[in-house]
Design an enzyme around this catalytic site. Sequence first.
Site, PDB file in Angstrom:
ATOM      1  N   GLY A 171       0.796  -1.230   0.000  1.00  0.00           N
ATOM      2  CA  GLY A 171       0.000   0.000   0.000  1.00  0.00           C
ATOM      3  C   GLY A 171       0.822   1.270   0.000  1.00  0.00           C
ATOM      4  O   GLY A 171       0.278   2.348  -0.242  1.00  0.00           O
ATOM      5  N   CYS A 178     -27.750  -8.653 -16.272  1.00  0.00           N
ATOM      6  CA  CYS A 178     -27.184  -8.398 -17.597  1.00  0.00           C
ATOM      7  C   CYS A 178     -28.229  -8.762 -18.649  1.00  0.00           C
ATOM      8  O   CYS A 178     -28.805  -9.844 -18.608  1.00  0.00           O
ATOM      9  CB  CYS A 178     -25.911  -9.208 -17.803  1.00  0.00           C
ATOM     10  SG  CYS A 178     -25.269  -9.091 -19.479  1.00  0.00           S
ATOM     11  N   CYS A 181     -22.901  -6.720 -18.866  1.00  0.00           N
ATOM     12  CA  CYS A 181     -21.710  -6.933 -18.056  1.00  0.00           C
ATOM     13  C   CYS A 181     -20.597  -6.016 -18.548  1.00  0.00           C
ATOM     14  O   CYS A 181     -20.356  -5.914 -19.759  1.00  0.00           O
ATOM     15  CB  CYS A 181     -21.201  -8.368 -18.199  1.00  0.00           C
ATOM     16  SG  CYS A 181     -22.292  -9.608 -17.525  1.00  0.00           S
ATOM     17  N   CYS A 201     -26.488 -11.831 -20.887  1.00  0.00           N
ATOM     18  CA  CYS A 201     -26.192 -13.154 -20.335  1.00  0.00           C
ATOM     19  C   CYS A 201     -26.993 -13.445 -19.065  1.00  0.00           C
ATOM     20  O   CYS A 201     -26.918 -14.540 -18.534  1.00  0.00           O
ATOM     21  CB  CYS A 201     -24.698 -13.307 -20.060  1.00  0.00           C
ATOM     22  SG  CYS A 201     -24.134 -12.457 -18.580  1.00  0.00           S
ATOM     23  N   CYS A 248     -19.112 -12.134 -19.705  1.00  0.00           N
ATOM     24  CA  CYS A 248     -20.406 -12.149 -20.396  1.00  0.00           C
ATOM     25  C   CYS A 248     -20.370 -13.165 -21.547  1.00  0.00           C
ATOM     26  O   CYS A 248     -21.287 -13.972 -21.712  1.00  0.00           O
ATOM     27  CB  CYS A 248     -20.706 -10.757 -20.935  1.00  0.00           C
ATOM     28  SG  CYS A 248     -22.431 -10.476 -21.352  1.00  0.00           S
TER      29      CYS A 248
END
Lengths: 286, 191
Positions: free
Chosen positions: A29, A237, A262, A240, A268
């Site tokens: 980080g 979606c 998506c 899909c 997808c």
Amino acid sequence: MNEYNFAYLDEQTKRMIRRAILKGLAVPGYQVPFASREMPMPYGWGTGGVQVSAATLTPKDTLKVIDQGADDTTNAVSIRKFFENTAGVETTEETEKATVIQTRHRIPEAKLREDQIIVYQVPIPEPLRFLEPRETETRKMHSLEEYGLMHVKLYEDISQHGAISTAYAYPVYVSDRYVMDPSPIPKFDNPKLEMDAIQLFGAGREQRIYAIPPHTKVVSLDFEDYPFEATKAEHCCDLCGAEDSYLDEVIMDDAGNRMFVCSDTDYCRSRREAGHMGRLAGENAA
Amino acid sequence: MTEQPQYSGGFQNAPIQAARAFRAAMTVMARPGEIRELNGSRPPDPLSIAAGTLLLTLCDPETKVHLAGAVNTDAAREWLTFHTGAPLAQAADADFAVGRWAELGSLGTYRIGTAEYPDRSATLIVECDELQQAGAELSGPGIKGTAQLFLPDVPALQANAALYPLGCDFFFTSGDRVAALPRSTRISMET
């Protein structure tokens, strides 16, 4: 002698970047300064990610590049071609087959494995930058672990909007020490930051590299009474039918019709190939 | 022809071999306790293949290197200088230090970074007789649950970890194998 060195960059540059990556992994980080090079693409197009990928790739790797989840947008196609030409590596659009994934603003929906590496393109690596413009001050704040200002910002979100309205680049607390900008991924992706793969972040213009080793504790900042929520559009979606993926909203015509798809194109596609159908599947979406 | 060992033993194909070597080095640094193969160089004795390969992969004229004790030979100095151009330095100034644990001396000698720039710390390459995934118990970033690694001096390394986010980072090398211990790893003695 008209070929590029493997993965474009010269060896001394790669060593400098590699040293920065190792220190980044040792202090998860923390933003390690590095001497970012000019790349044959403009700042803001992933120069940081490209340099980190160039220092990480080996000839055996299979590279996937995504831009907002999509494999077929200009940025993704260009970077994929760049490494096909300069490193001769295999490329793929399938998350499963990739060993190195360079990404702009998304984490793939498929769970990443131990043997994979994900490289993020980062525009502004400093999470405190919009609260404190001076680098000297933000460095001091990180060194003193002085992150009160960030909580004030989230609190002001709540007091003005009734909820934490930060929707992307949602700040995280890494390994109980550094507050980090996860790059502008939607906060829907934040829980995935605790993953099995190695995560590397490269900011070219701002000249910073940082990292999260696998299995590292990553906590999205929040309050006890306003806990962090990974939000997405309340739809499935339309292609899909996935209920669990992050969705893009697409305006279809002037009458206000719209569809949700998506953002992860590979996810997808693989669902549609497996026979899943959404509301508009089969229709000519053009 | 007289033998000139300092000119041999480098990478045959630097971009590719350095890339493979770095991947191994990065993997062990990201996953403390794991052991990987690391080869590509043939450094002069007593430097191990893994230590020599790390030096070729990470060192250049921008990094000061400290050769400690038995590895501080004419042959090693010439080899390192010819292949990397890295300036030699005392322990207190070094970016990288190589040697056996006892010869590297007190960890207090090495740079541990500053509060604002904790990355400006030394990386120690510790030559070991063997690497074993047994002994001290490791936990923290990069480790799922706990991992085991034999460490040369647990109290000294615990003290280093207590300096977090400051502190030194370590590679352990033996033959052509490498393991690593970043400062972020918490260490406890197995009971």
